[in-house]
Design a protein around this motif. Structure first.
Motif, mmCIF file in Angstrom:
data_model
loop_
_atom_site.group_PDB
_atom_site.id
_atom_site.type_symbol
_atom_site.label_atom_id
_atom_site.label_comp_id
_atom_site.label_asym_id
_atom_site.label_seq_id
_atom_site.Cartn_x
_atom_site.Cartn_y
_atom_site.Cartn_z
ATOM 1 N N ILE A 158 0.856 -1.176 0.000
ATOM 2 C CA ILE A 158 0.000 0.000 0.000
ATOM 3 C C ILE A 158 0.893 1.227 0.000
ATOM 4 O O ILE A 158 1.842 1.324 0.784
ATOM 5 C CB ILE A 158 -0.913 0.028 1.246
ATOM 6 N N LEU A 159 0.596 2.181 -0.884
ATOM 7 C CA LEU A 159 1.318 3.445 -0.931
ATOM 8 C C LEU A 159 0.351 4.566 -0.575
ATOM 9 O O LEU A 159 -0.792 4.579 -1.038
ATOM 10 C CB LEU A 159 1.887 3.706 -2.330
ATOM 11 N N LYS A 160 0.805 5.514 0.263
ATOM 12 C CA LYS A 160 -0.076 6.615 0.639
ATOM 13 C C LYS A 160 0.732 7.858 0.993
ATOM 14 O O LYS A 160 1.849 7.768 1.504
ATOM 15 C CB LYS A 160 -0.973 6.220 1.813
ATOM 16 N N PRO A 161 0.143 9.038 0.749
ATOM 17 C CA PRO A 161 0.793 10.281 1.154
ATOM 18 C C PRO A 161 0.732 10.430 2.666
ATOM 19 O O PRO A 161 -0.068 9.764 3.335
ATOM 20 C CB PRO A 161 -0.035 11.363 0.449
ATOM 21 N N LEU A 162 1.538 11.318 3.204
ATOM 22 C CA LEU A 162 1.599 11.495 4.651
ATOM 23 C C LEU A 162 0.587 12.519 5.161
ATOM 24 O O LEU A 162 0.408 12.649 6.374
ATOM 25 C CB LEU A 162 3.014 11.927 5.076
ATOM 26 N N ILE A 170 -4.673 6.742 -1.773
ATOM 27 C CA ILE A 170 -4.092 5.477 -1.319
ATOM 28 C C ILE A 170 -4.145 4.473 -2.471
ATOM 29 O O ILE A 170 -5.199 4.272 -3.081
ATOM 30 C CB ILE A 170 -4.839 4.934 -0.095
ATOM 31 N N PHE A 171 -3.005 3.852 -2.754
ATOM 32 C CA PHE A 171 -2.908 2.902 -3.865
ATOM 33 C C PHE A 171 -2.399 1.556 -3.370
ATOM 34 O O PHE A 171 -1.478 1.493 -2.548
ATOM 35 C CB PHE A 171 -1.928 3.411 -4.936
ATOM 36 N N ARG A 172 -2.986 0.495 -3.898
ATOM 37 C CA ARG A 172 -2.422 -0.841 -3.731
ATOM 38 C C ARG A 172 -1.621 -1.147 -4.983
ATOM 39 O O ARG A 172 -2.123 -1.049 -6.107
ATOM 40 C CB ARG A 172 -3.529 -1.872 -3.535
ATOM 41 N N VAL A 173 -0.348 -1.535 -4.807
ATOM 42 C CA VAL A 173 0.545 -1.748 -5.946
ATOM 43 C C VAL A 173 1.177 -3.134 -5.846
ATOM 44 O O VAL A 173 1.767 -3.489 -4.821
ATOM 45 C CB VAL A 173 1.657 -0.673 -5.984
ATOM 46 N N HIS A 174 1.056 -3.920 -6.919
ATOM 47 C CA HIS A 174 1.669 -5.243 -7.004
ATOM 48 C C HIS A 174 3.034 -5.144 -7.682
ATOM 49 O O HIS A 174 3.303 -4.219 -8.447
ATOM 50 C CB HIS A 174 0.784 -6.201 -7.810
ATOM 51 N N ARG A 175 3.859 -6.138 -7.429
ATOM 52 C CA ARG A 175 5.176 -6.186 -8.060
ATOM 53 C C ARG A 175 5.060 -6.117 -9.587
ATOM 54 O O ARG A 175 5.875 -5.468 -10.244
ATOM 55 C CB ARG A 175 5.908 -7.467 -7.643
ATOM 56 N N MET A 196 4.552 7.024 2.412
ATOM 57 C CA MET A 196 4.653 5.805 3.207
ATOM 58 C C MET A 196 4.284 4.603 2.342
ATOM 59 O O MET A 196 3.320 4.659 1.563
ATOM 60 C CB MET A 196 3.735 5.877 4.430
ATOM 61 N N ALA A 197 5.061 3.543 2.488
ATOM 62 C CA ALA A 197 4.746 2.266 1.852
ATOM 63 C C ALA A 197 4.611 1.226 2.954
ATOM 64 O O ALA A 197 5.436 1.173 3.865
ATOM 65 C CB ALA A 197 5.851 1.872 0.878
ATOM 66 N N GLN A 198 3.551 0.427 2.876
ATOM 67 C CA GLN A 198 3.308 -0.599 3.885
ATOM 68 C C GLN A 198 2.954 -1.915 3.216
ATOM 69 O O GLN A 198 2.345 -1.952 2.147
ATOM 70 C CB GLN A 198 2.165 -0.196 4.819
#
Length: 315
Positions: A158-162, A170-175, A196-198
């Motif tokens: 998951i990628l998101k701004p702070l 908020i984005f879900r990103v696959h390899r 932030m990446a989680q």
């Protein structure tokens, strides 16, 4: 008590779900005065912090008819028994300025909750870094190469701004996601903004749980915000469905560990976000979900807030 709520403009508040309104109703039912003000009504003048405030009476009406203005006045901040800072993000320079002004008000005897310094010191995204034992794998960076290495290592993130709220950006990103590079470029402004990446947690299917902590006490119910079909985000603002549920053992363990620490720092109202028992955010600006929990369980976190304020005023 004479209570002031620093909130967004009253016509913009959603009467059917706003936690600030729920607290106002609980306070009025217990015989307290309800005053409201907006951030633009804060000022330093004549050696003190003043508020341009409205004394209101809450009614049973909906939409814009949920309150009546009884009177308006310019009031010194320290003339209230408590002032609740409930302004929604973004946490921009104006928000920061408000915390500085309210901190000056505290120095003159005002009781401000959440405490301005505590709000300022607790980024709702970054404050979880203090408690890595409870979080999913997390990276904070602006270097696209580091972020892509994190995506490659975990495979699903998951990628998101702070500085976002309500699930914004908020984005879900696959390899193997063909859009991963443009997503990272967009979120980081080509490497000029930290994000932030989680690790993606599949337990999101059971809900992004909002756990409320009031005056260091963990509330017994969480609101599981369950994503709608085809969505990754559980945020109610993004179409998630809210279901009130008792806390799991893992959720209570995290909340009980953090509760006394956050209360000692002056955070009266906190909203912990957990997915699969893992801590993803610590919300301190204007935590919500009180209305939904009360409607489904009969348990009023809003009343617990007012009871805590009564104890603090008496002490």
């Amino acid at each position: 008590m004479k209570l002031a709520f620093l909130v967004d403009p009253l016509p913009k508040l959603k009467v059917t779900k706003d936690s600030s309104i729920a607290m106002m109703r609980a306070a009025q039912a217990r015989g307290h005065e309800i005053w409201t003000c907006q951030r633009e009504g804060l000022c330093w003048e004549e050696g003190a912090v003043w508020l341009s405030a409205q004394l209101i009476a809450l009614t049973d009406g909906g939409a814009g008819a949920w309150y009546e203005v009884v009177s308006e006045a310019r009031v010194r901040a320290d003339q209230f028994d408590a002032l609740l800072m409930r302004q929604d993000p973004p946490f921009d320079f104006e928000y920061l300025t408000a915390t500085w002004l309210l901190e000056r008000a505290e120095a003159q005897g005002a009781r401000v909750w959440n405490r301005p310094r505590a709000i300022r010191d607790h980024s709702e995204k970054l404050s979880i870094l203090e408690f890595p034992q409870f979080t999913p794998a997390t990276m904070v960076a602006r270097d696209p190469e580091r972020i892509h290495a994190f995506i490659d290592a975990l495979g699903d993130v998951i990628l998101k701004p702070l500085d976002g709220m309500g699930g914004s950006q908020i984005f879900r990103v696959h390899r193997e996601d063909h859009n991963r590079y443009v997503i990272v470029e967009t979120l980081t402004h080509h490497g000029h903004r930290t994000i932030m990446a989680q690790e993606y947690l599949p337990q999101i299917r059971d809900g992004d749980k909002r756990v409320l902590v009031i005056a260091g006490q963990v509330m017994p119910y969480a609101l599981a915000r369950i994503p709608k079909p085809g969505e990754t985000r559980g945020n109610l603002a993004a179409g998630g469905r809210g279901v009130a549920v008792p806390l799991t053992e893992a959720e209570r363990e995290v909340a009980e560990a953090l509760a006394p620490i956050l209360w000692q720092r002056g955070l009266l109202i906190v909203g912990l976000d957990l997915i699969g028992g893992r801590l993803t955010e610590i919300n301190v600006t204007s935590p919500t979900c009180m209305v939904e929990i009360a409607a489904q369980t009969g348990f009023s976190a809003a009343e617990r807030v007012i009871e805590a304020l009564e104890r603090l005023a008496a002490g």
